[in-house]
Design a protein around this motif. Structure first.
Motif, PDB file in Angstrom:
ATOM      1  N   MET A   1       2.420  11.980  -3.884  1.00 13.65           N
ATOM      2  CA  MET A   1       1.913  11.412  -2.657  1.00 13.65           C
ATOM      3  C   MET A   1       0.438  11.041  -2.839  1.00 13.65           C
ATOM      4  O   MET A   1      -0.354  11.821  -3.329  1.00 13.65           O
ATOM      5  N   ARG A   2       0.090   9.825  -2.451  1.00 14.14           N
ATOM      6  CA  ARG A   2      -1.298   9.369  -2.554  1.00 14.14           C
ATOM      7  C   ARG A   2      -1.971   9.463  -1.194  1.00 14.14           C
ATOM      8  O   ARG A   2      -1.370   9.152  -0.168  1.00 14.14           O
ATOM      9  N   LEU A   3      -3.194   9.874  -1.222  1.00  6.87           N
ATOM     10  CA  LEU A   3      -3.979   9.980  -0.002  1.00  6.87           C
ATOM     11  C   LEU A   3      -5.115   8.957  -0.087  1.00  6.87           C
ATOM     12  O   LEU A   3      -5.834   8.909  -1.074  1.00  6.87           O
ATOM     13  N   HIS A   4      -5.226   8.122   0.914  1.00 14.55           N
ATOM     14  CA  HIS A   4      -6.294   7.126   0.966  1.00 14.55           C
ATOM     15  C   HIS A   4      -7.302   7.548   2.026  1.00 14.55           C
ATOM     16  O   HIS A   4      -6.929   7.896   3.145  1.00 14.55           O
TER      17      HIS A   4
END
Length: 63
Positions: A1-4
């Motif tokens: 999961m990528r967090l921006h």
């Protein structure tokens, strides 16, 4: 999961050593030898080369 994470800020002051100013007294990034990190390809990029004039270089495309 990528967090921006996005940050919104207001620049209230800019300081620049005189050796990095152009003839008009404005900051000159070519004199600064700025390096930035490009996280997608894990590269360091040196900034400063002029590649075009804003608001005019696209006129040649006739789009």
């Amino acid at each position: 999961m990528r967090l921006h994470v996005f940050r919104i800020a207001e620049v209230v002051n800019v300081l620049c050593d005189e050796q990095y100013l152009n003839e008009q007294g404005n900051p000159d990034v070519e004199k600064m030898n700025i390096i930035s990190y490009e996280p997608v390809n894990h590269k360091y990029i040196q900034m400063g080369k002029v590649i075009g004039d804003a608001f005019s270089c696209g006129k040649e495309l006739n789009v």
